[in-house]
Enzyme design. Structure first.
Site, PDB file in Angstrom:
ATOM      1  N   VAL A  12       0.829  -1.203   0.000  1.00 15.93           N
ATOM      2  CA  VAL A  12       0.000   0.000   0.000  1.00 15.93           C
ATOM      3  C   VAL A  12       0.867   1.258   0.000  1.00 15.93           C
ATOM      4  O   VAL A  12       0.629   2.199  -0.759  1.00 15.93           O
ATOM      5  CB  VAL A  12      -0.962  -0.019   1.215  1.00 15.93           C
ATOM      6  N   GLU A 155      -7.509   2.807   2.343  1.00 14.02           N
ATOM      7  CA  GLU A 155      -7.204   2.437   0.946  1.00 14.02           C
ATOM      8  C   GLU A 155      -8.186   1.370   0.487  1.00 14.02           C
ATOM      9  O   GLU A 155      -8.645   0.557   1.280  1.00 14.02           O
ATOM     10  CB  GLU A 155      -5.754   1.939   0.838  1.00 14.02           C
ATOM     11  N   PHE A 156      -8.471   1.398  -0.822  1.00 16.49           N
ATOM     12  CA  PHE A 156      -9.352   0.366  -1.394  1.00 16.49           C
ATOM     13  C   PHE A 156      -8.661  -0.255  -2.598  1.00 16.49           C
ATOM     14  O   PHE A 156      -9.277  -0.497  -3.633  1.00 16.49           O
ATOM     15  CB  PHE A 156     -10.701   0.988  -1.783  1.00 16.49           C
ATOM     16  N   GLY A 260     -15.223 -19.924  -6.081  1.00 12.81           N
ATOM     17  CA  GLY A 260     -13.850 -20.411  -6.191  1.00 12.81           C
ATOM     18  C   GLY A 260     -13.430 -21.139  -4.937  1.00 12.81           C
ATOM     19  O   GLY A 260     -14.275 -21.604  -4.156  1.00 12.81           O
ATOM     20  N   CYS A 267      -6.022  -9.065   3.182  1.00 13.01           N
ATOM     21  CA  CYS A 267      -7.016  -8.181   3.804  1.00 13.01           C
ATOM     22  C   CYS A 267      -8.322  -8.832   4.257  1.00 13.01           C
ATOM     23  O   CYS A 267      -8.752  -8.610   5.384  1.00 13.01           O
ATOM     24  CB  CYS A 267      -7.342  -7.038   2.854  1.00 13.01           C
ATOM     25  N   ARG A 334      -0.093 -14.494   0.436  1.00 12.71           N
ATOM     26  CA  ARG A 334      -0.628 -14.416   1.799  1.00 12.71           C
ATOM     27  C   ARG A 334      -2.078 -14.920   1.809  1.00 12.71           C
ATOM     28  O   ARG A 334      -2.891 -14.505   1.005  1.00 12.71           O
ATOM     29  CB  ARG A 334      -0.561 -12.974   2.321  1.00 12.71           C
TER      30      ARG A 334
HETATM   31  C1  UDX Z   1      -1.277  -2.529   4.248  1.00  8.49           C
HETATM   32  C2  UDX Z   1      -1.684  -2.116   5.616  1.00  8.49           C
HETATM   33  O1  UDX Z   1      -1.651  -0.803   5.721  1.00  8.49           O
HETATM   34  C3  UDX Z   1      -2.801  -2.914   6.174  1.00  8.49           C
HETATM   35  O2  UDX Z   1      -3.338  -2.317   7.295  1.00  8.49           O
HETATM   36  C4  UDX Z   1      -3.870  -3.087   5.163  1.00  8.49           C
HETATM   37  O3  UDX Z   1      -4.896  -3.901   5.688  1.00  8.49           O
HETATM   38  C5  UDX Z   1      -3.323  -3.721   3.931  1.00  8.49           C
HETATM   39  O4  UDX Z   1      -2.339  -2.922   3.428  1.00  8.49           O
HETATM   40  P1  UDX Z   1       0.575  -3.916   3.238  1.00  8.49           P
HETATM   41  O5  UDX Z   1       0.988  -2.718   2.482  1.00  8.49           O
HETATM   42  O6  UDX Z   1      -0.043  -5.045   2.505  1.00  8.49           O
HETATM   43  O7  UDX Z   1      -0.386  -3.499   4.398  1.00  8.49           O
HETATM   44  O8  UDX Z   1       1.736  -4.453   4.164  1.00  8.49           O
HETATM   45  P2  UDX Z   1       3.214  -4.807   3.809  1.00  8.49           P
HETATM   46  O9  UDX Z   1       3.362  -5.047   2.358  1.00  8.49           O
HETATM   47  O10 UDX Z   1       3.615  -5.836   4.805  1.00  8.49           O
HETATM   48  O11 UDX Z   1       3.989  -3.446   4.126  1.00  8.49           O
HETATM   49  C6  UDX Z   1       4.182  -2.882   5.351  1.00  8.49           C
HETATM   50  C7  UDX Z   1       5.556  -2.249   5.384  1.00  8.49           C
HETATM   51  O12 UDX Z   1       5.725  -1.511   6.588  1.00  8.49           O
HETATM   52  C8  UDX Z   1       6.699  -3.254   5.304  1.00  8.49           C
HETATM   53  O13 UDX Z   1       7.574  -2.925   4.261  1.00  8.49           O
HETATM   54  C9  UDX Z   1       7.383  -3.131   6.660  1.00  8.49           C
HETATM   55  O14 UDX Z   1       8.775  -3.366   6.629  1.00  8.49           O
HETATM   56  C10 UDX Z   1       7.052  -1.705   7.045  1.00  8.49           C
HETATM   57  N1  UDX Z   1       7.134  -1.404   8.473  1.00  8.49           N
HETATM   58  C11 UDX Z   1       6.602  -2.265   9.381  1.00  8.49           C
HETATM   59  C12 UDX Z   1       7.763  -0.248   8.903  1.00  8.49           C
HETATM   60  O15 UDX Z   1       8.280   0.513   8.102  1.00  8.49           O
HETATM   61  N2  UDX Z   1       7.792   0.019  10.224  1.00  8.49           N
HETATM   62  C13 UDX Z   1       7.288  -0.820  11.162  1.00  8.49           C
HETATM   63  O16 UDX Z   1       7.360  -0.540  12.355  1.00  8.49           O
HETATM   64  C14 UDX Z   1       6.673  -1.992  10.712  1.00  8.49           C
HETATM   65  C1  UDX Z   2      -9.088  -6.390  -1.309  1.00 10.36           C
HETATM   66  C2  UDX Z   2     -10.149  -5.333  -1.629  1.00 10.36           C
HETATM   67  O1  UDX Z   2     -10.789  -5.649  -2.863  1.00 10.36           O
HETATM   68  C3  UDX Z   2      -9.547  -3.949  -1.647  1.00 10.36           C
HETATM   69  O2  UDX Z   2     -10.544  -2.972  -1.871  1.00 10.36           O
HETATM   70  C4  UDX Z   2      -8.887  -3.732  -0.295  1.00 10.36           C
HETATM   71  O3  UDX Z   2      -8.428  -2.460  -0.119  1.00 10.36           O
HETATM   72  C5  UDX Z   2      -7.805  -4.754  -0.091  1.00 10.36           C
HETATM   73  O4  UDX Z   2      -8.407  -6.042  -0.108  1.00 10.36           O
HETATM   74  P1  UDX Z   2      -7.239  -7.686  -2.661  1.00 10.36           P
HETATM   75  O5  UDX Z   2      -7.103  -8.501  -1.426  1.00 10.36           O
HETATM   76  O6  UDX Z   2      -6.022  -7.155  -3.317  1.00 10.36           O
HETATM   77  O7  UDX Z   2      -8.189  -6.443  -2.403  1.00 10.36           O
HETATM   78  O8  UDX Z   2      -7.958  -8.592  -3.765  1.00 10.36           O
HETATM   79  P2  UDX Z   2      -9.438  -8.851  -4.286  1.00 10.36           P
HETATM   80  O9  UDX Z   2      -9.458  -8.625  -5.737  1.00 10.36           O
HETATM   81  O10 UDX Z   2     -10.447  -8.150  -3.483  1.00 10.36           O
HETATM   82  O11 UDX Z   2      -9.571 -10.424  -4.070  1.00 10.36           O
HETATM   83  C6  UDX Z   2      -9.503 -11.017  -2.778  1.00 10.36           C
HETATM   84  C7  UDX Z   2      -9.753 -12.491  -2.870  1.00 10.36           C
HETATM   85  O12 UDX Z   2     -11.093 -12.771  -3.226  1.00 10.36           O
HETATM   86  C8  UDX Z   2      -8.893 -13.219  -3.905  1.00 10.36           C
HETATM   87  O13 UDX Z   2      -8.426 -14.440  -3.367  1.00 10.36           O
HETATM   88  C9  UDX Z   2      -9.843 -13.466  -5.054  1.00 10.36           C
HETATM   89  O14 UDX Z   2      -9.508 -14.590  -5.833  1.00 10.36           O
HETATM   90  C10 UDX Z   2     -11.149 -13.694  -4.300  1.00 10.36           C
HETATM   91  N1  UDX Z   2     -12.335 -13.417  -5.109  1.00 10.36           N
HETATM   92  C11 UDX Z   2     -12.586 -12.164  -5.563  1.00 10.36           C
HETATM   93  C12 UDX Z   2     -13.235 -14.447  -5.374  1.00 10.36           C
HETATM   94  O15 UDX Z   2     -13.041 -15.600  -4.954  1.00 10.36           O
HETATM   95  N2  UDX Z   2     -14.353 -14.174  -6.109  1.00 10.36           N
HETATM   96  C13 UDX Z   2     -14.634 -12.920  -6.586  1.00 10.36           C
HETATM   97  O16 UDX Z   2     -15.673 -12.745  -7.235  1.00 10.36           O
HETATM   98  C14 UDX Z   2     -13.706 -11.887  -6.308  1.00 10.36           C
END
Ligand code: UDX
Ligand code: UDX
Length: 439
Positions: A12, A155-156, A260, A267, A334
């Site tokens: 993100v 974020e979405f 599926g 998330c 994940r």
């Molecule tokens: C984000 C989040 O903001 C989460 O809450 C949301 O639900 C999904 O998206 P994401 O970007 O997927 O998480 O996480 P990740 O890819 O693990 O990135 C987090 C980053 O923060 C990592 O690079 C990690 O090293 C960093 N981090 C973690 C810091 O810089 N400081 C810290 O104390 C802990």
């Molecule tokens: C999700 C949300 O869509 C996004 O708005 C949020 O901010 C972060 O979490 P993401 O996890 O990246 O995004 O993927 P998404 O496209 O939502 O799919 C999530 C899971 O649902 C995947 O495993 C996908 O295969 C599954 N999925 C999605 C289904 O099984 N059926 C569907 O119709 C859509």
């Protein structure tokens, strides 16, 4: 030009930073992981995300995107600080805010003037207010009178189309306590707003709740259609047509109705569990949220049962799994439903061959102990297999050469966990075929 800092250069944070830089802002990304910053500084991405490489390379070149290992630098040089650290789930289903609070402590230590702190990580309702209180107390304790605001800006972004989603958001949600902070956020998003993206300004708690409710609703649609698929299988109905038949009703909508192996990713499970936990803690039993998770858990077993029904005892059977990413367009595994099935297959002593166009390196790195045969393409994975399991709908799996496949496999069994193919098409090559909710 706004100067923006990002704390946490993960999925993100990096997408947000690169997109804001591409929109003309100066962005500096900090991450606690020094190795990640070294890699990013060279323009190398630690993740695969479409269009991101192009943005990062260009923005580094024109000096709008920088990276630092020094939190002091990140805090001092910007007025707007996005917190985008990860917020994992604790064993008790609660959201772990350690990293968020660590970021707040860092801001308190280095604050050198007015800051707008933007909470973008998905956090329990009340966290924004908690951040505000914590920062105020820390500043008061050190006699610091500097002012700041905290806004929630969920974020979405969907992985695999995160850059597109950022630029073409359906809406921008700003949880703010005052107009001044909300207006700064509107300036940050002025390009999108000018293009007609609606903005919803709410209080902090509502913005935080919107994020949890949005992900819970999307997850509910998936669990709903997976339940319909299970019923369809028992009464010879076709769930794909059921999904279309209900989705064409504009009150329901066609999206997120693909059955599926269950939803994965960082998330949905995390956020639904966290909201259920918050709710239970306040004394309210969230029946729908619990059911969403329960159906998703059952989905792994249902997929495994399909494999067992087709090949019998799993011990010593060769199973080819196509796809391990939790969805196409990403190397993220994940909570991948494919991985959940793979783990069960291995537990039952099946021999698993795996191919994924992007996620094999991540799988190797994160699961060194998992005994799998890593393959270079779908056909080597399927060689001598008793069953082919299509687990992630990568575009390259939509055009398999079934004539070739038939000559390679030991038994012609094709389980299409993503309903990519028409059953009659696969069957016409002499394969046993089963999808999810279609036969
Ligand atoms: C984000 C989040 O903001 C989460 O809450 C949301 O639900 C999904 O998206 P994401 O970007 O997927 O998480 O996480 P990740 O890819 O693990 O990135 C987090 C980053 O923060 C990592 O690079 C990690 O090293 C960093 N981090 C973690 C810091 O810089 N400081 C810290 O104390 C802990
Ligand atoms: C999700 C949300 O869509 C996004 O708005 C949020 O901010 C972060 O979490 P993401 O996890 O990246 O995004 O993927 P998404 O496209 O939502 O799919 C999530 C899971 O649902 C995947 O495993 C996908 O295969 C599954 N999925 C999605 C289904 O099984 N059926 C569907 O119709 C859509």
């Amino acid at each position: 030009m706004h100067h923006i800092s990002i704390i946490g250069a993960g999925y993100v944070g990096l997408v947000t930073g690169a997109c804001l830089a591409a929109l003309g802002m100066h962005v500096i990304c900090y991450d606690i992981d020094g190795e990640k910053i070294d890699t990013l500084s060279k323009g190398v991405l630690p993740i695969y995300e479409p269009d991101l490489q192009y943005l990062v390379t260009n923005c580094i070149k024109n000096k709008r995107l920088e990276f630092t290992k020094d939190l002091k630098v990140a805090v001092e040089c910007s007025e707007i600080i996005f917190i985008t650290v990860n917020t994992p789930t604790l064993d008790n289903s609660e959201c772990d805010l350690t990293h968020v609070y660590e970021a707040v402590r860092g801001i308190a230590e280095h604050i050198n003037g007015y800051k707008l702190i933007v909470s973008k990580s998905t956090v329990p309702v009340g966290t924004g207010r908690g951040i505000k209180q914590m920062l105020r107390e820390m500043l008061n304790a050190s006699g610091n009178r500097i002012s700041f605001d905290v806004v929630s800006n969920p974020e979405f972004l969907k992985e695999g189309s995160a850059v597109y989603d950022f630029i073409n958001s359906d809406r921008i949600v700003i949880g703010s306590e005052n107009e001044f902070a909300a207006n700064i956020m509107k300036e940050v998003y002025s390009d999108q707003i000018m293009c007609g993206v609606p903005v919803l300004v709410t209080n902090l708690e509502t913005a935080e709740m919107i994020k949890y409710a949005a992900n819970s609703f999307l997850a509910a649609k998936i669990s709903f259609i997976n339940e319909m698929a299970a019923i369809c299988e028992l009464c010879d109905a076709d769930v794909t047509q059921v999904a279309k038949g209900i989705g064409l009703d504009s009150r329901i909508g066609l999206q997120f109705l693909k059955p599926g192996p269950g939803f994965g990713g960082s998330c949905f499970s995390k956020d639904v569990r966290a909201l259920a936990g918050i709710s239970a803690k306040m004394g309210f039993r969230p029946v729908i949220l619990d059911s969403i998770l329960e159906i998703n858990r059952q989905q792994t077993d249902r997929m495994l049962q399909k494999i067992k029904n087709a090949v019998g005892e799993l011990k010593s059977k060769n199973i080819a799994v196509l796809g391990v990413a939790f969805k196409p367009g990403t190397d993220d595994i994940r909570e991948s439903p494919s991985l959940a099935v793979i783990n069960k297959l291995v537990e039952d002593e099946a021999s698993v061959s795996i191919y994924d166009p992007k996620a094999l390196n991540v799988l190797r790195k994160t699961h060194p102990g998992l005994k799998l045969h890593y393959c270079r393409n779908p056909y080597t994975a399927c060689a001598k297999s008793d069953c082919v399991v299509l687990a992630t709908e990568w575009p390259e799996f939509a055009d398999l050469d079934f004539v070739r496949l038939k000559t390679l496999v030991r038994r012609p069994v094709f389980l299409d966990l993503r309903n990519v193919y028409q059953p009659s098409y696969v069957k016409s090559f002499g394969f046993y075929y089963e999808g999810v909710g279609i036969k």
